[in-house]
Design a protein around this motif. Sequence first.
Motif, PDB file in Angstrom:
ATOM      1  N   GLU A  66      -0.803   3.202  -2.959  1.00  0.00           N
ATOM      2  CA  GLU A  66      -1.894   4.083  -2.553  1.00  0.00           C
ATOM      3  C   GLU A  66      -1.467   5.550  -2.536  1.00  0.00           C
ATOM      4  O   GLU A  66      -0.317   5.880  -2.237  1.00  0.00           O
ATOM      5  CB  GLU A  66      -2.397   3.692  -1.159  1.00  0.00           C
ATOM      6  CG  GLU A  66      -2.882   2.259  -1.033  1.00  0.00           C
ATOM      7  CD  GLU A  66      -4.270   2.036  -1.630  1.00  0.00           C
ATOM      8  OE1 GLU A  66      -4.898   3.026  -2.087  1.00  0.00           O
ATOM      9  OE2 GLU A  66      -4.722   0.882  -1.631  1.00  0.00           O
ATOM     10  N   GLN A  67      -2.425   6.429  -2.842  1.00  0.00           N
ATOM     11  CA  GLN A  67      -2.167   7.864  -2.673  1.00  0.00           C
ATOM     12  C   GLN A  67      -2.010   8.195  -1.196  1.00  0.00           C
ATOM     13  O   GLN A  67      -1.143   8.985  -0.822  1.00  0.00           O
ATOM     14  CB  GLN A  67      -3.316   8.674  -3.274  1.00  0.00           C
ATOM     15  CG  GLN A  67      -3.469   8.509  -4.779  1.00  0.00           C
ATOM     16  CD  GLN A  67      -4.493   9.467  -5.348  1.00  0.00           C
ATOM     17  OE1 GLN A  67      -4.243  10.666  -5.455  1.00  0.00           O
ATOM     18  NE2 GLN A  67      -5.656   8.940  -5.717  1.00  0.00           N
ATOM     19  N   ASP A  68      -2.857   7.593  -0.368  1.00  0.00           N
ATOM     20  CA  ASP A  68      -2.782   7.755   1.086  1.00  0.00           C
ATOM     21  C   ASP A  68      -2.865   6.361   1.706  1.00  0.00           C
ATOM     22  O   ASP A  68      -3.960   5.812   1.845  1.00  0.00           O
ATOM     23  CB  ASP A  68      -3.930   8.637   1.583  1.00  0.00           C
ATOM     24  CG  ASP A  68      -3.896   8.828   3.098  1.00  0.00           C
ATOM     25  OD1 ASP A  68      -2.986   8.275   3.763  1.00  0.00           O
ATOM     26  OD2 ASP A  68      -4.783   9.532   3.622  1.00  0.00           O
ATOM     27  N   PRO A  69      -1.720   5.764   2.063  1.00  0.00           N
ATOM     28  CA  PRO A  69      -1.746   4.396   2.622  1.00  0.00           C
ATOM     29  C   PRO A  69      -2.616   4.255   3.860  1.00  0.00           C
ATOM     30  O   PRO A  69      -3.105   3.164   4.148  1.00  0.00           O
ATOM     31  CB  PRO A  69      -0.270   4.130   2.956  1.00  0.00           C
ATOM     32  CG  PRO A  69       0.496   5.046   2.049  1.00  0.00           C
ATOM     33  CD  PRO A  69      -0.352   6.284   1.938  1.00  0.00           C
ATOM     34  N   GLY A  70      -2.817   5.368   4.589  1.00  0.00           N
ATOM     35  CA  GLY A  70      -3.668   5.321   5.774  1.00  0.00           C
ATOM     36  C   GLY A  70      -5.138   5.206   5.443  1.00  0.00           C
ATOM     37  O   GLY A  70      -5.936   4.774   6.280  1.00  0.00           O
ATOM     38  N   GLN A  71      -5.521   5.613   4.219  1.00  0.00           N
ATOM     39  CA  GLN A  71      -6.896   5.497   3.749  1.00  0.00           C
ATOM     40  C   GLN A  71      -6.869   4.850   2.358  1.00  0.00           C
ATOM     41  O   GLN A  71      -7.095   5.516   1.344  1.00  0.00           O
ATOM     42  CB  GLN A  71      -7.572   6.872   3.703  1.00  0.00           C
ATOM     43  CG  GLN A  71      -7.729   7.503   5.087  1.00  0.00           C
ATOM     44  CD  GLN A  71      -8.454   8.838   5.022  1.00  0.00           C
ATOM     45  OE1 GLN A  71      -8.175   9.678   4.173  1.00  0.00           O
ATOM     46  NE2 GLN A  71      -9.403   9.000   5.923  1.00  0.00           N
ATOM     47  N   PRO A  72      -6.588   3.560   2.301  1.00  0.00           N
ATOM     48  CA  PRO A  72      -6.380   2.883   1.021  1.00  0.00           C
ATOM     49  C   PRO A  72      -7.640   2.843   0.153  1.00  0.00           C
ATOM     50  O   PRO A  72      -8.738   2.600   0.644  1.00  0.00           O
ATOM     51  CB  PRO A  72      -5.952   1.473   1.432  1.00  0.00           C
ATOM     52  CG  PRO A  72      -6.507   1.282   2.805  1.00  0.00           C
ATOM     53  CD  PRO A  72      -6.453   2.635   3.449  1.00  0.00           C
ATOM     54  N   GLU A  73      -7.461   3.091  -1.142  1.00  0.00           N
ATOM     55  CA  GLU A  73      -8.557   3.039  -2.102  1.00  0.00           C
ATOM     56  C   GLU A  73      -8.349   1.939  -3.146  1.00  0.00           C
ATOM     57  O   GLU A  73      -9.289   1.574  -3.838  1.00  0.00           O
ATOM     58  CB  GLU A  73      -8.692   4.390  -2.815  1.00  0.00           C
ATOM     59  CG  GLU A  73      -9.031   5.539  -1.878  1.00  0.00           C
ATOM     60  CD  GLU A  73      -9.091   6.870  -2.595  1.00  0.00           C
ATOM     61  OE1 GLU A  73      -8.642   6.926  -3.765  1.00  0.00           O
ATOM     62  OE2 GLU A  73      -9.597   7.842  -2.008  1.00  0.00           O
ATOM     63  N   ILE A  74      -7.116   1.440  -3.276  1.00  0.00           N
ATOM     64  CA  ILE A  74      -6.840   0.374  -4.240  1.00  0.00           C
ATOM     65  C   ILE A  74      -7.073  -0.990  -3.579  1.00  0.00           C
ATOM     66  O   ILE A  74      -7.867  -1.791  -4.052  1.00  0.00           O
ATOM     67  CB  ILE A  74      -5.393   0.460  -4.771  1.00  0.00           C
ATOM     68  CG1 ILE A  74      -5.109   1.852  -5.356  1.00  0.00           C
ATOM     69  CG2 ILE A  74      -5.133  -0.638  -5.802  1.00  0.00           C
ATOM     70  CD1 ILE A  74      -5.914   2.204  -6.562  1.00  0.00           C
ATOM     71  N   ILE A  75      -6.348  -1.239  -2.488  1.00  0.00           N
ATOM     72  CA  ILE A  75      -6.501  -2.492  -1.739  1.00  0.00           C
ATOM     73  C   ILE A  75      -7.337  -2.193  -0.493  1.00  0.00           C
ATOM     74  O   ILE A  75      -6.839  -1.650   0.486  1.00  0.00           O
ATOM     75  CB  ILE A  75      -5.139  -3.090  -1.342  1.00  0.00           C
ATOM     76  CG1 ILE A  75      -4.294  -3.336  -2.596  1.00  0.00           C
ATOM     77  CG2 ILE A  75      -5.328  -4.393  -0.565  1.00  0.00           C
ATOM     78  CD1 ILE A  75      -2.885  -3.803  -2.283  1.00  0.00           C
ATOM     79  N   ARG A 125       0.820  -1.214   0.000  1.00  0.00           N
ATOM     80  CA  ARG A 125       0.000   0.000   0.000  1.00  0.00           C
ATOM     81  C   ARG A 125       0.853   1.262   0.000  1.00  0.00           C
ATOM     82  O   ARG A 125       0.490   2.269  -0.620  1.00  0.00           O
ATOM     83  CB  ARG A 125      -0.913  -0.005   1.234  1.00  0.00           C
ATOM     84  CG  ARG A 125      -2.144  -0.890   1.091  1.00  0.00           C
ATOM     85  CD  ARG A 125      -2.888  -1.007   2.382  1.00  0.00           C
ATOM     86  NE  ARG A 125      -4.234  -1.557   2.193  1.00  0.00           N
ATOM     87  CZ  ARG A 125      -4.997  -1.991   3.179  1.00  0.00           C
ATOM     88  NH1 ARG A 125      -4.540  -1.970   4.434  1.00  0.00           N
ATOM     89  NH2 ARG A 125      -6.197  -2.473   2.931  1.00  0.00           N
ATOM     90  N   GLU A 126       2.004   1.217   0.667  1.00  0.00           N
ATOM     91  CA  GLU A 126       2.880   2.388   0.675  1.00  0.00           C
ATOM     92  C   GLU A 126       3.367   2.735  -0.729  1.00  0.00           C
ATOM     93  O   GLU A 126       3.644   3.896  -1.029  1.00  0.00           O
ATOM     94  CB  GLU A 126       4.073   2.154   1.610  1.00  0.00           C
ATOM     95  CG  GLU A 126       3.679   2.176   3.081  1.00  0.00           C
ATOM     96  CD  GLU A 126       4.839   1.831   4.006  1.00  0.00           C
ATOM     97  OE1 GLU A 126       5.955   1.605   3.497  1.00  0.00           O
ATOM     98  OE2 GLU A 126       4.627   1.813   5.241  1.00  0.00           O
ATOM     99  N   LYS A 127       3.451   1.727  -1.585  1.00  0.00           N
ATOM    100  CA  LYS A 127       3.878   1.963  -2.963  1.00  0.00           C
ATOM    101  C   LYS A 127       2.719   2.324  -3.894  1.00  0.00           C
ATOM    102  O   LYS A 127       2.899   3.100  -4.831  1.00  0.00           O
ATOM    103  CB  LYS A 127       4.592   0.723  -3.511  1.00  0.00           C
ATOM    104  CG  LYS A 127       5.932   0.436  -2.858  1.00  0.00           C
ATOM    105  CD  LYS A 127       6.626  -0.741  -3.527  1.00  0.00           C
ATOM    106  CE  LYS A 127       7.999  -0.993  -2.910  1.00  0.00           C
ATOM    107  NZ  LYS A 127       8.699  -2.128  -3.558  1.00  0.00           N
TER     108      LYS A 127
END
Length: 234
Positions: free
Chosen positions: A213-222, A209-211
């Motif tokens: 997501e735009q915001d890993p704290g609020q993931p939209e992909i996974i 997610r760090e790689k």
Amino acid sequence: MGKRIVYVEDDRQIGGWVKEHLTGRGYEVDWLTDGGKLSVRPEEYLAAEAGRAACDLVLLDVMLPGLDGFTLGKRIKEARPDLPVLMLSARTAIEDKLAGLEFADDYLTKPFHPDELSARIEVLLRRFGRLEEEALSLGHLLVYGEAERIVDARTGEEIRLTGKQHQIFQYFLRHRGRILTKEQLYEAVWQEPFLDGDKTLMVHIRYLREKLEQDPGQPEIIETIRGIGYRVRA
């Protein structure tokens, strides 16, 4: 119609599950149990005919009744040097691999995982210009060839994943829209039973997610599906 693969394999059990897997991935598989139809005029059998697309790739076992795979593969390459040939064999000796790679474009030893076979086929199709680069759009990401290449559409930069991150994301993409449990993901990627309480998968998804997501704290992909597992939306 999907890409046409001519597959030569005399073992009916292996041939059956390979054809089923590749058909499930969208390929048109023409399975032959010997090289008879290909041995005399391979260019004719590999060409397009009424109701049949031209061959895009040849998948060829080494041990065949009659004409062996090495001899058949050389004839195919002489007739169609523009056509990718992938050899399959239980022979692991370096001499056999080198003999195959004198004419073939890749050599895969048995037993093999079906996902590795699919990945090698896609690489060859892309190398020979037979696979259109259609991108899957996931939020700000453009994904090519089931995560063979991931690009951040905002910057145009390619995102590179580690081996396990790549395998996890590939599995998500193949099951896009489905909720996957931690057990399913772990056992599919690590090929061993999931132990309750094991945090290995969670750590890898955090780094993934760090790689991605735009915001890993609020993931939209996974997405996290609380109490169940994860999902990548279709």
